[in-house]
Write a protein that holds these residues in place. Structure first.
Motif, PDB file in Angstrom:
ATOM      1  N   TYR A 186       0.831  -1.207   0.000  1.00 12.56           N
ATOM      2  CA  TYR A 186       0.000   0.000   0.000  1.00 12.56           C
ATOM      3  C   TYR A 186       0.865   1.257   0.000  1.00 12.56           C
ATOM      4  O   TYR A 186       0.657   2.171  -0.811  1.00 12.56           O
ATOM      5  CB  TYR A 186      -0.924  -0.017   1.217  1.00 12.56           C
ATOM      6  CG  TYR A 186      -1.653   1.277   1.442  1.00 12.56           C
ATOM      7  CD1 TYR A 186      -2.725   1.649   0.637  1.00 12.56           C
ATOM      8  CD2 TYR A 186      -1.262   2.152   2.470  1.00 12.56           C
ATOM      9  CE1 TYR A 186      -3.399   2.842   0.841  1.00 12.56           C
ATOM     10  CE2 TYR A 186      -1.933   3.345   2.677  1.00 12.56           C
ATOM     11  CZ  TYR A 186      -2.995   3.676   1.865  1.00 12.56           C
ATOM     12  OH  TYR A 186      -3.641   4.872   2.057  1.00 12.56           O
ATOM     13  N   TYR A 187       1.860   1.308   0.892  1.00 11.25           N
ATOM     14  CA  TYR A 187       2.725   2.486   0.962  1.00 11.25           C
ATOM     15  C   TYR A 187       3.557   2.641  -0.310  1.00 11.25           C
ATOM     16  O   TYR A 187       3.789   3.760  -0.781  1.00 11.25           O
ATOM     17  CB  TYR A 187       3.628   2.393   2.187  1.00 11.25           C
ATOM     18  CG  TYR A 187       2.889   2.556   3.490  1.00 11.25           C
ATOM     19  CD1 TYR A 187       2.103   3.677   3.723  1.00 11.25           C
ATOM     20  CD2 TYR A 187       2.969   1.595   4.495  1.00 11.25           C
ATOM     21  CE1 TYR A 187       1.407   3.840   4.917  1.00 11.25           C
ATOM     22  CE2 TYR A 187       2.269   1.741   5.691  1.00 11.25           C
ATOM     23  CZ  TYR A 187       1.501   2.868   5.892  1.00 11.25           C
ATOM     24  OH  TYR A 187       0.813   3.019   7.066  1.00 11.25           O
ATOM     25  N   PHE A 188       4.000   1.523  -0.881  1.00  9.15           N
ATOM     26  CA  PHE A 188       4.752   1.582  -2.133  1.00  9.15           C
ATOM     27  C   PHE A 188       3.873   2.118  -3.255  1.00  9.15           C
ATOM     28  O   PHE A 188       4.312   2.934  -4.074  1.00  9.15           O
ATOM     29  CB  PHE A 188       5.282   0.190  -2.489  1.00  9.15           C
ATOM     30  CG  PHE A 188       6.000   0.133  -3.809  1.00  9.15           C
ATOM     31  CD1 PHE A 188       7.297   0.607  -3.930  1.00  9.15           C
ATOM     32  CD2 PHE A 188       5.368  -0.391  -4.931  1.00  9.15           C
ATOM     33  CE1 PHE A 188       7.960   0.558  -5.150  1.00  9.15           C
ATOM     34  CE2 PHE A 188       6.022  -0.441  -6.150  1.00  9.15           C
ATOM     35  CZ  PHE A 188       7.319   0.032  -6.262  1.00  9.15           C
ATOM     36  N   GLN A 189       2.636   1.664  -3.290  1.00 11.15           N
ATOM     37  CA  GLN A 189       1.705   2.104  -4.332  1.00 11.15           C
ATOM     38  C   GLN A 189       1.389   3.584  -4.185  1.00 11.15           C
ATOM     39  O   GLN A 189       1.331   4.319  -5.179  1.00 11.15           O
ATOM     40  CB  GLN A 189       0.428   1.271  -4.237  1.00 11.15           C
ATOM     41  CG  GLN A 189      -0.497   1.404  -5.423  1.00 11.15           C
ATOM     42  CD  GLN A 189      -1.594   0.364  -5.394  1.00 11.15           C
ATOM     43  OE1 GLN A 189      -1.462  -0.698  -4.815  1.00 11.15           O
ATOM     44  NE2 GLN A 189      -2.716   0.688  -6.011  1.00 11.15           N
ATOM     45  N   VAL A 190       1.166   4.036  -2.962  1.00  6.00           N
ATOM     46  CA  VAL A 190       0.888   5.450  -2.728  1.00  6.00           C
ATOM     47  C   VAL A 190       2.078   6.313  -3.148  1.00  6.00           C
ATOM     48  O   VAL A 190       1.919   7.356  -3.796  1.00  6.00           O
ATOM     49  CB  VAL A 190       0.537   5.691  -1.247  1.00  6.00           C
ATOM     50  CG1 VAL A 190       0.510   7.185  -0.929  1.00  6.00           C
ATOM     51  CG2 VAL A 190      -0.809   5.065  -0.907  1.00  6.00           C
ATOM     52  N   ALA A 191       3.278   5.863  -2.809  1.00  7.85           N
ATOM     53  CA  ALA A 191       4.475   6.630  -3.168  1.00  7.85           C
ATOM     54  C   ALA A 191       4.667   6.680  -4.678  1.00  7.85           C
ATOM     55  O   ALA A 191       4.991   7.729  -5.245  1.00  7.85           O
ATOM     56  CB  ALA A 191       5.710   6.014  -2.499  1.00  7.85           C
ATOM     57  N   LEU A 192       4.461   5.534  -5.350  1.00 13.44           N
ATOM     58  CA  LEU A 192       4.733   5.454  -6.783  1.00 13.44           C
ATOM     59  C   LEU A 192       3.657   6.136  -7.617  1.00 13.44           C
ATOM     60  O   LEU A 192       3.959   6.785  -8.622  1.00 13.44           O
ATOM     61  CB  LEU A 192       4.859   3.981  -7.197  1.00 13.44           C
ATOM     62  CG  LEU A 192       5.254   3.699  -8.650  1.00 13.44           C
ATOM     63  CD1 LEU A 192       6.645   4.250  -8.938  1.00 13.44           C
ATOM     64  CD2 LEU A 192       5.197   2.205  -8.942  1.00 13.44           C
ATOM     65  N   LEU A 193       2.395   5.990  -7.212  1.00 10.26           N
ATOM     66  CA  LEU A 193       1.292   6.446  -8.047  1.00 10.26           C
ATOM     67  C   LEU A 193       0.734   7.804  -7.646  1.00 10.26           C
ATOM     68  O   LEU A 193       0.006   8.419  -8.428  1.00 10.26           O
ATOM     69  CB  LEU A 193       0.157   5.411  -8.020  1.00 10.26           C
ATOM     70  CG  LEU A 193       0.515   4.021  -8.529  1.00 10.26           C
ATOM     71  CD1 LEU A 193      -0.665   3.078  -8.374  1.00 10.26           C
ATOM     72  CD2 LEU A 193       0.963   4.069  -9.985  1.00 10.26           C
ATOM     73  N   ILE A 194       1.045   8.261  -6.441  1.00  8.05           N
ATOM     74  CA  ILE A 194       0.488   9.541  -5.991  1.00  8.05           C
ATOM     75  C   ILE A 194       1.586  10.519  -5.591  1.00  8.05           C
ATOM     76  O   ILE A 194       1.638  11.652  -6.077  1.00  8.05           O
ATOM     77  CB  ILE A 194      -0.490   9.322  -4.815  1.00  8.05           C
ATOM     78  CG1 ILE A 194      -1.695   8.496  -5.292  1.00  8.05           C
ATOM     79  CG2 ILE A 194      -0.944  10.662  -4.238  1.00  8.05           C
ATOM     80  CD1 ILE A 194      -2.705   8.197  -4.203  1.00  8.05           C
ATOM     81  N   LEU A 195       2.484  10.084  -4.707  1.00 12.48           N
ATOM     82  CA  LEU A 195       3.478  11.009  -4.168  1.00 12.48           C
ATOM     83  C   LEU A 195       4.471  11.473  -5.232  1.00 12.48           C
ATOM     84  O   LEU A 195       4.691  12.687  -5.403  1.00 12.48           O
ATOM     85  CB  LEU A 195       4.222  10.345  -3.008  1.00 12.48           C
ATOM     86  CG  LEU A 195       5.261  11.209  -2.290  1.00 12.48           C
ATOM     87  CD1 LEU A 195       4.600  12.461  -1.715  1.00 12.48           C
ATOM     88  CD2 LEU A 195       5.951  10.421  -1.194  1.00 12.48           C
ATOM     89  N   ILE A 196       5.075  10.546  -5.962  1.00 14.03           N
ATOM     90  CA  ILE A 196       6.083  10.913  -6.970  1.00 14.03           C
ATOM     91  C   ILE A 196       5.485  11.786  -8.075  1.00 14.03           C
ATOM     92  O   ILE A 196       6.066  12.833  -8.426  1.00 14.03           O
ATOM     93  CB  ILE A 196       6.754   9.652  -7.545  1.00 14.03           C
ATOM     94  CG1 ILE A 196       7.581   8.953  -6.447  1.00 14.03           C
ATOM     95  CG2 ILE A 196       7.632   9.997  -8.742  1.00 14.03           C
ATOM     96  CD1 ILE A 196       8.232   7.658  -6.889  1.00 14.03           C
ATOM     97  N   PRO A 197       4.336  11.418  -8.688  1.00 10.83           N
ATOM     98  CA  PRO A 197       3.750  12.318  -9.694  1.00 10.83           C
ATOM     99  C   PRO A 197       3.417  13.700  -9.137  1.00 10.83           C
ATOM    100  O   PRO A 197       3.603  14.709  -9.835  1.00 10.83           O
ATOM    101  CB  PRO A 197       2.475  11.577 -10.131  1.00 10.83           C
ATOM    102  CG  PRO A 197       2.744  10.149  -9.829  1.00 10.83           C
ATOM    103  CD  PRO A 197       3.582  10.153  -8.602  1.00 10.83           C
ATOM    104  N   THR A 198       2.943  13.751  -7.890  1.00 13.99           N
ATOM    105  CA  THR A 198       2.628  15.048  -7.289  1.00 13.99           C
ATOM    106  C   THR A 198       3.875  15.905  -7.136  1.00 13.99           C
ATOM    107  O   THR A 198       3.848  17.120  -7.408  1.00 13.99           O
ATOM    108  CB  THR A 198       1.946  14.846  -5.923  1.00 13.99           C
ATOM    109  OG1 THR A 198       0.758  14.056  -6.078  1.00 13.99           O
ATOM    110  CG2 THR A 198       1.582  16.187  -5.301  1.00 13.99           C
ATOM    111  N   VAL A 199       4.978  15.299  -6.708  1.00 14.89           N
ATOM    112  CA  VAL A 199       6.231  16.042  -6.566  1.00 14.89           C
ATOM    113  C   VAL A 199       6.703  16.558  -7.926  1.00 14.89           C
ATOM    114  O   VAL A 199       7.136  17.721  -8.056  1.00 14.89           O
ATOM    115  CB  VAL A 199       7.307  15.150  -5.919  1.00 14.89           C
ATOM    116  CG1 VAL A 199       8.674  15.840  -5.959  1.00 14.89           C
ATOM    117  CG2 VAL A 199       6.936  14.824  -4.475  1.00 14.89           C
TER     118      VAL A 199
END
Length: 323
Positions: A186-199
Motif C-alpha cells: 500500500y505504501y509503495f503504491q501510494v508513493a509510486l502512483l500519488i506522491l512521486i507524480p505530485t512532486v
C-alpha cells in the motif's frame, strides 16, 4: 517474567483500546455523504460532458491540441461513474453484489490514477515548452508525443486499479471491503502512483512560474495560469485526504475528531472531478465557444418558436378565409 508481563500488559492495552473504539460513538456522516456525492455526480456530468461537447463541436478539426483536456475529462467521467454507487452505499448499504464491488473500485482508482498521470503529462508538456523551450514545432510530432503520453498514463493507471479491485470482496452481503491488507504494498503504491507524480507536478510548475516571472512578455502565457489552477485544485482536493489516511486514532476523542476530518476531506477529494471542467471553461477560447453554442441554441429556439407562431397564424387566417 518481565517479558511475559510486558507482553501481557501490551495485549491488555490493545484489548482495552479495541473495546473503547467499539463503544465509541461517532457522528454519522452517511446522509451528508450521500447527498454531497449525488450533487458531485450531477455537477461533474454536466461540466465534463459540456466541455467535451464544446471541444468536439467547435474544435473538431483541431482536437489533438486539446488531447490532454479530452483525456482528463474522460478520466473525471470514469471516476464520476463510481460516485452514485458510493452515495447509495452510504445511504443504505452495498446492494450491487460482489462483481460490482470489484468493478466500481476499479473505475474509482482508474479515474484517480489516470487523472494524476494525465495532469503530470500536461505539466511536463508545459515545462518542455516554457522552461526548456525545445518542444518540437512539427505538429505531427507533437500529436504523436501527446497521444503516446496519454496511452502510457492510461496503461499505468489500469494495472494498479485491477490489483486494488482484486483485494475487494463482499462481506456479510452488506459491505464492500478490503479482505487482504498489505501495508508495504500500500505504501509503495501510494508513493509510486500519488506522491512521486505530485512532486514532479509541483516542481515543474514552480519552474514554469519562475520562468514566466522572468520573461518580458507574460501575456502569451495566460493559458498556463489555468494549468497552475488545475494543479492547485488537485493538491487542495486530494492532499488533505491522502494525509488523513496515514493518521491513526488512539482514543475515542481522537476517533471522533478524525471521523469528522476524514468525512470532510473525502467529500473535498471527490469534488475534484467537477472542478476541472469549470476551470478549463475559464479560458477565453473555451468560454467564447460556450457562449457561441448558447447563443446558437437560443436563436434556434426563438426561430422555431417564431416559425410555429407564424404557422399557427397562417392556418388561422386560412380557416377564416374559408369561413
Amino acid at each position: 517474567m518481565d517479558f511475559i508481563h510486558n507482553s501481557t500488559a501490551k495485549d491488555e492495552d490493545i484489548l482495552n483500546l479495541f473495546i473503547q473504539n467499539m463503544t465509541c460513538e461517532v457522528f454519522d456522516f452517511s446522509p451528508i455523504n450521500g447527498a454531497v456525492f449525488i450533487t458531485i455526480f450531477i455537477l461533474s456530468i454536466i461540466g465534463n460532458v459540456l466541455l467535451l461537447c464544446i471541444l468536439f463541436i467547435c474544435e473538431k478539426h483541431n482536437l489533438f491540441t486539446y488531447i490532454f483536456i479530452i483525456n482528463l475529462a474522460c478520466s473525471d467521467l470514469i471516476f464520476t461513474a463510481s460516485v452514485p454507487f458510493w452515495a447509495v452505499y452510504h445511504l443504505h448499504y452495498w446492494v450491487f453484489g460482489d462483481f460490482l464491488c470489484k468493478f466500481i473500485i476499479w473505475m474509482h482508482f482508474t479515474g484517480l490514477y489516470s487523472s494524476i498521470f494525465l495532469l503530470m503529462a500536461m505539466t511536463v508538456d508545459r515545462f518542455c515548452t516554457v522552461v526548456l523551450n525545445n518542444w518540437p514545432n512539427d505538429n505531427q510530432r507533437k500529436k504523436r508525443y501527446s497521444i503516446g503520453a496519454c496511452v502510457v498514463a492510461w496503461l499505468i493507471s489500469i494495472g494498479p486499479s485491477v490489483y486494488d479491485a482484486s483485494k475487494m470482496e463482499l462481506s456479510d452481503d452488506y459491505y464492500c471491503e478490503v479482505y487482504r491488507i498489505d501495508e508495504v504494498g500500500y505504501y509503495f503504491q501510494v508513493a509510486l502512483l500519488i506522491l512521486i507524480p505530485t512532486v514532479i507536478i509541483i516542481l515543474c510548475n514552480c519552474a514554469i512560474i519562475y520562468t514566466i516571472l522572468r520573461a518580458a512578455h507574460r501575456t502569451r502565457h495566460k493559458a498556463l495560469s489555468i494549468v497552475c489552477c488545475i494543479v492547485v485544485a488537485y493538491i487542495i482536493c486530494w492532499g488533505p485526504y491522502n494525509i488523513v489516511l496515514f493518521v491513526q486514532s488512539t482514543n475515542c476523542e481522537e476517533m471522533q475528531r478524525m471521523n469528522i476530518v476524514y468525512s470532510i476531506c473525502r467529500m473535498l477529494a471527490f469534488s475534484h472531478c467537477w472542478i476541472n471542467p469549470f476551470l478549463f471553461m475559464l479560458t477565453q477560447k473555451i468560454r467564447n465557444h460556450l457562449l457561441y453554442i448558447l447563443r446558437y441554441r437560443v436563436a434556434r429556439t426563438n426561430s422555431e418558436r417564431g416559425s410555429g407562431q407564424a404557422y399557427i397564424q397562417n392556418a388561422s387566417e386560412s380557416r377564416s378565409s374559408r369561413l
